[in-house]
Design an enzyme around this catalytic site. Structure first.
Site, PDB file in Angstrom:
ATOM      1  N   PHE A 277      99.491 111.228  33.691  1.00 19.63           N
ATOM      2  CA  PHE A 277      99.012 110.200  32.769  1.00 19.63           C
ATOM      3  C   PHE A 277     100.183 109.261  32.496  1.00 19.63           C
ATOM      4  O   PHE A 277     101.202 109.659  31.927  1.00 19.63           O
ATOM      5  CB  PHE A 277      98.534 110.854  31.474  1.00 19.63           C
ATOM      6  N   MET A 476      79.119 119.946  40.440  1.00 17.25           N
ATOM      7  CA  MET A 476      80.454 119.444  40.799  1.00 17.25           C
ATOM      8  C   MET A 476      81.284 120.656  41.179  1.00 17.25           C
ATOM      9  O   MET A 476      81.678 121.427  40.322  1.00 17.25           O
ATOM     10  CB  MET A 476      81.060 118.710  39.597  1.00 17.25           C
ATOM     11  N   ASN A 477      81.558 120.835  42.486  1.00 19.94           N
ATOM     12  CA  ASN A 477      82.021 122.124  42.981  1.00 19.94           C
ATOM     13  C   ASN A 477      83.473 122.185  43.462  1.00 19.94           C
ATOM     14  O   ASN A 477      83.779 122.930  44.370  1.00 19.94           O
ATOM     15  CB  ASN A 477      81.089 122.594  44.107  1.00 19.94           C
ATOM     16  N   SER A 521      79.155 122.701  36.995  1.00 22.55           N
ATOM     17  CA  SER A 521      80.358 122.531  37.810  1.00 22.55           C
ATOM     18  C   SER A 521      80.743 123.903  38.331  1.00 22.55           C
ATOM     19  O   SER A 521      81.583 124.583  37.754  1.00 22.55           O
ATOM     20  CB  SER A 521      81.503 121.916  37.007  1.00 22.55           C
ATOM     21  N   GLY A 523      78.884 126.329  38.002  1.00 21.30           N
ATOM     22  CA  GLY A 523      78.590 127.047  36.766  1.00 21.30           C
ATOM     23  C   GLY A 523      79.242 126.337  35.595  1.00 21.30           C
ATOM     24  O   GLY A 523      78.996 125.156  35.353  1.00 21.30           O
ATOM     25  N   ASP A 528      81.376 121.303  28.170  1.00 21.13           N
ATOM     26  CA  ASP A 528      82.094 120.708  27.059  1.00 21.13           C
ATOM     27  C   ASP A 528      81.188 119.740  26.312  1.00 21.13           C
ATOM     28  O   ASP A 528      80.116 119.370  26.785  1.00 21.13           O
ATOM     29  CB  ASP A 528      83.358 120.000  27.549  1.00 21.13           C
ATOM     30  N   GLU A 608      56.340 144.500  38.147  1.00 18.78           N
ATOM     31  CA  GLU A 608      57.398 143.559  37.773  1.00 18.78           C
ATOM     32  C   GLU A 608      56.827 142.169  37.501  1.00 18.78           C
ATOM     33  O   GLU A 608      57.274 141.471  36.591  1.00 18.78           O
ATOM     34  CB  GLU A 608      58.451 143.505  38.878  1.00 18.78           C
TER      35      GLU A 608
END
Length: 715
Positions: A277, A476-477, A521, A523, A528, A608
């Site tokens: 940054f 997003m992986n 992402s 999972g 956030d 089931e």
């Protein structure tokens, strides 16, 4: 009035129902942070006392007063280079020289909630906004500190806008959203660490004299750490004690830092990561930090979580799906992976409809040359060969069954084996002169460039326009590694990339206002509050094992509401752990989230299938208490390894759902008990399990004796 300025003592006090936050403009013009905690009504600066302390210097304006030092004062927004040697919120370089000295210039109190350009924010137009402007005239820097009060969640929001009001270029090397100073106290930091398929495990770390930091360098908020932390008195429990939550509304690289200083004062700082940054501002330009929501509880972690859950559901997530019941879905991924065709999908959909499922989601593999995960990403056009026709024909057939239809996308990624990459290799991040770093055999598109965002959005919107798509799962992986943009200075790229992701999501919602988007992402790698602004739910983890999920969902619940957690019943043996758990247990765990299935229901036995139908009926019946009720953690699975228990209680406290999942089974077992919470003491509650009636006071103070069942992992 939730924000008051006292002209006599120069204090500004922000007040919620159960907390007060105070700052003070002192005699030299520095903005002090005097208090944050339970409600107060006076100037709290009486708690501050200066000493002539060696090696703690004095600002020139203090003259010969050697008891006045910024190195020992509680400051509202500490900066580098003015004699405060602790953690700083802002560092600015101008003409190669670092240093800043911010003094109060003005403030204003206005109706309504502030917004931040390009960034998600808490929403509440019934509130007021405080803007405090600090300045360094010599440096040509102004900092506008933003505050709003969300009274019904005991929340105060904070952000900062840094402006270049001088003539030359300045470079921001650090620009945090929030700083909190505590004059005294012995605190624990509760934070949530993990890894892919094992996210958000609660960790308790004492705050000591060593600088302590957590965060993400990965370009996303990450699986490894979450941008939500709690600062708590060491004796704080679920139900007693003081604690403060900091929730950053940001989905990119971030940092939280804290330390106790030499005088036993504590400082905590949170915001955008300062690594990679280096943000240049020319004359007239400004930088906007992400927003941070802070909340105080005098009654332990449960109340703090209730504040956070209500904040996310009612003030962060926006659009029609914020509070609306989400459809029970079935995702084909673990049922078929890439090996599907139209007939397989229709067969899954038909069986799902019969068992009470409400939506089919088509996961990865429907587009381009995407026959496996090594190719095709970026080519957002339908693979009609694979689907045996158009997407619209498939969707129409699914809709005719009475099911909604959803689609998986991964817009930020590209494979080298794709038409997009062959035509536009410059769209992907790569360091000059280097071969790209691959992850899952894919590269990252430069979403810091608006033209790239527009290009991908236009491709995907054509697909959505072609069929009745009511849900998008946006994945997003991989992490961002070799970050270099052709469009902006490199110290701005990661921040602008995150804004590009938000831009893409906002474009989707503007064009399709009724679209339900689920974030993902790998999972929970981007779970956030920033993403929850756009996506009412997020895939909690790629780990669908019911027992592992109890720990993951436990940690997630400290910050984020049940309604935000994507959680599915999957096949056994589980595809991640190989564990075999009962179908009932898998549904109990999955119901503590946005409920769905991720398996081929056609492969289940008749018994089931009957059980699945009962599960979907039960979830619809219990939706109000699960998603709109208050959530209580009754056990801590990081401590209690025998069973995990949690409780959902309706807001009128007349109905409750108790969930218990057995983690281990012993021979000659001890009796197990759990005390309930949040009930009305004088109400009689009917227990549907043993068909008996109990007083609320009995269930909360005496508890309930848990039933015993032999076998593993019962619920």
């Amino acid at each position: 009035m939730p924000i008051l300025f006292n002209e006599i003592d120069n204090t500004i006090t922000l007040t919620t129902k159960n907390s007060s936050y105070q700052m003070k403009i002192d005699k030299y013009g520095y903005l002090l942070h005097t208090y944050y905690g339970a409600p107060i009504e006076s100037d709290m600066s009486y708690l501050i006392r200066g000493f002539d302390r060696g090696f703690s210097g004095n600002p020139y304006v203090a003259g010969n007063d050697r008891t006045y030092s910024l190195d020992q004062l509680p400051l509202e927004y500490p900066v580098e280079g003015n004699g405060d040697f602790r953690l700083t919120a802002l560092s600015v370089k101008e003409a190669g020289v670092s240093g800043l000295d911010l003094l109060y210039k003005t403030h204003r109190i206005e109706k309504g909630k502030y917004s931040l350009k390009g960034l998600p924010t808490v929403q509440d137009q019934e509130t007021v906004t405080l803007s405090v402007v600090l300045e360094d005239k010599a440096k040509g820097v102004e900092v506008e500190l933003k505050y709003s009060v969300i009274e019904d969640t005991d929340t105060i929001t904070r952000a900062a806008i840094i402006k270049n009001v001088g003539e030359g270029e300045i470079i921001l090397q650090n620009a945090a959203s929030v700083s909190l100073d505590f004059l005294y106290g012995d605190f624990n930091l509760i934070h949530f660490q993990g890894r892919h398929a094992h996210e958000r495990e609660k960790v308790v770390t004492p705050i000591t004299y060593a600088d302590f930091s957590i965060g993400s360098r990965r370009g996303t908020s990450s699986h490894q750490h979450n941008p939500f932390v709690i600062i708590a008195d060491k004796e704080t429990t679920e139900d007693t004690g003081s604690c403060i939550a900091l929730m950053l509304l940001y989905s990119g690289s971030f940092a939280f830092r804290c330390a106790k200083d030499q005088y036993d004062q504590t400082r905590a700082v949170m915001g955008v990561l300062d690594e990679r940054f280096d943000y240049s501002l020319l004359k007239g330009e400004e930088f906007v930090t992400p927003e941070c929501a802070i909340s105080f509880s005098l009654n332990g972690f449960s109340t703090l979580s209730h504040n956070s859950h209500k904040l996310v559901r009612e003030h962060i997530t926006h659009g029609p799906w914020a509070l609306k019941r989400r459809p029970i879905l079935i995702n084909n991924w673990e049922a078929t992976y890439f090996d599907f065709n139209k007939n397989k999908l229709i067969k899954i959909a038909k069986q799902a409809k019969e068992l009470g499922v409400e939506m089919l989601v088509l996961d990865d593999g429907w587009f381009g040359n995407r026959w496996d995960d090594n190719r095709g990403l970026g080519d957002w056009f339908v693979n009609e060969e694979k689907l045996g026709g158009t997407l619209s024909s498939l969707v129409e057939e699914v809709n005719e069954m009475g099911l909604k239809f959803g689609l998986w996308i991964e817009p930020e990624m590209v494979n080298e084996d794709s038409l997009l990459y062959k035509e536009h290799p410059e769209f992907a991040f790569t360091l000059p002169g280097h071969k790209p770093i691959r992850s899952r055999n894919q590269l990252v598109l430069d979403f810091s460039q608006t033209k790239v965002v527009e290009y991908i959005f236009n491709m995907i919107s054509k697909v959505i326009d072609s069929a009745h798509i009511e849900y998008i799962k946006m994945d997003m992986n991989r992490s961002l590694a070799d970050v270099c943009s052709q469009d902006c200075s490199q110290g701005k790229v990661l921040y602008k990339y995150t804004l590009g992701v938000y831009d893409f999501l906002q474009r989707l919602l503007n064009r399709y206002p009724n679209l339900l988007i689920e974030g993902c992402s790998g999972g929970g790698g981007r779970f956030d509050a920033g993403m929850l602004y756009y996506t009412p739910q997020i895939w909690t983890s790629d780990n669908t094992d019911a027992i592992e999920r109890t720990l993951i969902q436990y940690g997630t619940s400290f910050a984020y509401p049940i309604s935000s957690m994507g959680s599915h019943v999957s096949a056994v043996p589980n595809h991640q752990t190989g564990r075999i758990t009962p179908l009932n247990t898998r549904s109990v765990v999955a119901m503590a989230g946005s409920f769905g299935y991720e398996l081929d229901l056609n492969k289940l036995s008749i018994e089931e299938k009957d059980e699945v139908k009962k599960q979907t009926d039960s979830f619809k019946e219990l939706y109000e208490v699960i998603h709109n009720g208050l959530y209580y953690r009754l056990t801590d699975p990081t401590v209690n390894k025998e069973f995990v228990s949690y409780l959902n209680v309706t807001t009128d406290r007349k109905e409750a759902l108790l969930s218990i999942v057995t983690l281990s089974t012993q021979g000659n077992p001890l009796n197990k008990y759990v005390r309930l919470k949040g009930l009305e003491e004088n109400i009689n509650y009917y227990n549907s399990f043993d068909k008996k009636v109990y007083k609320g006071s009995s269930l909360m103070h005496g508890g309930i004796l848990l039933p015993y069942e032999s076998g593993e992992y019962n619920a």
